[in-house]
Design a protein around this motif. Structure first.
Motif, mmCIF file in Angstrom:
data_model
loop_
_atom_site.group_PDB
_atom_site.id
_atom_site.type_symbol
_atom_site.label_atom_id
_atom_site.label_comp_id
_atom_site.label_asym_id
_atom_site.label_seq_id
_atom_site.Cartn_x
_atom_site.Cartn_y
_atom_site.Cartn_z
ATOM 1 N N MET A 126 0.802 -1.196 0.000
ATOM 2 C CA MET A 126 0.000 0.000 0.000
ATOM 3 C C MET A 126 0.848 1.265 0.000
ATOM 4 S SD MET A 126 -3.238 -0.546 -0.164
ATOM 5 C CE MET A 126 -3.985 0.937 0.427
ATOM 6 N N ASP A 175 -6.176 -3.447 -0.861
ATOM 7 C CA ASP A 175 -6.459 -4.802 -0.389
ATOM 8 C C ASP A 175 -7.425 -4.721 0.788
ATOM 9 O OD1 ASP A 175 -6.496 -7.393 0.535
ATOM 10 O OD2 ASP A 175 -4.327 -7.504 0.919
ATOM 11 N N THR A 203 -6.310 -5.390 4.371
ATOM 12 C CA THR A 203 -5.462 -4.441 5.099
ATOM 13 C C THR A 203 -6.250 -3.239 5.635
ATOM 14 O OG1 THR A 203 -4.919 -3.142 3.135
ATOM 15 C CG2 THR A 203 -3.497 -5.041 3.624
#
Length: 188
Positions: free
Chosen positions: A1, A69, A72
């Motif tokens: 990320m 995602d 996450t």
């Protein structure tokens, strides 16, 4: 990320693009002042090219959103991401199915008895556009001056749709013509 901005920042970017592209909504939401004052001087995108460009940017925003995602994200972030994705995907699907209508509103026809600049803008300008300062009045006049451009753009989109065989049902055409005649016959 780490290569992508935070989800919150990306959602803010999507919202700002939406409000820049459809500044009438920014006015309705009170998001057309301060640093965003220029929005108050413009009307929503209306030309085929501008709307297609916005749809492409919107699709890009969705691709960036897909890169987050879900595993996450915090639970509320997942809900935010999924809600925006679902709405965005529905809008993109509607635009793909109805490229001739109003893709930004998921409507199959550019103009009806209930929609189009002829119906939306007089009410918007008279009831939603604030006129409290000189800049507000100038913004009102800028929007009023742009009214003709929006009608021209919608007319071109109507003609393009008609050339492709896309016409509203007779009852919509009849009701729209009746409403337009009433509007033209009513003194300002």
């Amino acid at each position: 990320m780490s290569a992508t901005p935070s989800l919150s920042r990306h959602l803010d970017t999507m919202l700002e693009d939406q409000l820049d592209s459809f500044p009438e909504s920014a006015t309705r939401l009170g998001r057309d002042d301060g640093a965003h004052r220029a929005r108050r001087h413009r009307l929503d995108l209306s030309s085929t090219d501008d709307l297609q460009s916005w749809l492409q940017r919107h699709a890009g925003h969705l691709r960036t959103l897909d890169a987050f995602d879900p595993a996450t994200l915090a639970p509320m972030e997942r809900i935010d991401r999924d809600a925006v994705r679902l709405h965005g995907q529905a809008l993109q699907a509607a635009a793909a199915l109805m490229p001739y209508g109003r893709p930004e509103a998921a409507q199959p026809y550019v103009v009806t008895q209930l929609s189009g600049a002829w119906q939306r803008l007089p009410d918007f300008l008279c009831s939603k556009h604030p006129v409290q300062t000189q800049d507000d009045a100038e913004a009102f006049l800028d929007r009023l001056a742009a009214f003709g451009t929006v009608v021209r753009d919608e007319t071109e989109r109507l003609e393009r749709a008609a050339a492709e065989g896309v016409r509203p049902p007779a009852f919509i055409l009849s009701a729209t013509l009746h409403a337009l005649r009433l509007q033209l016959a009513t003194p300002a």
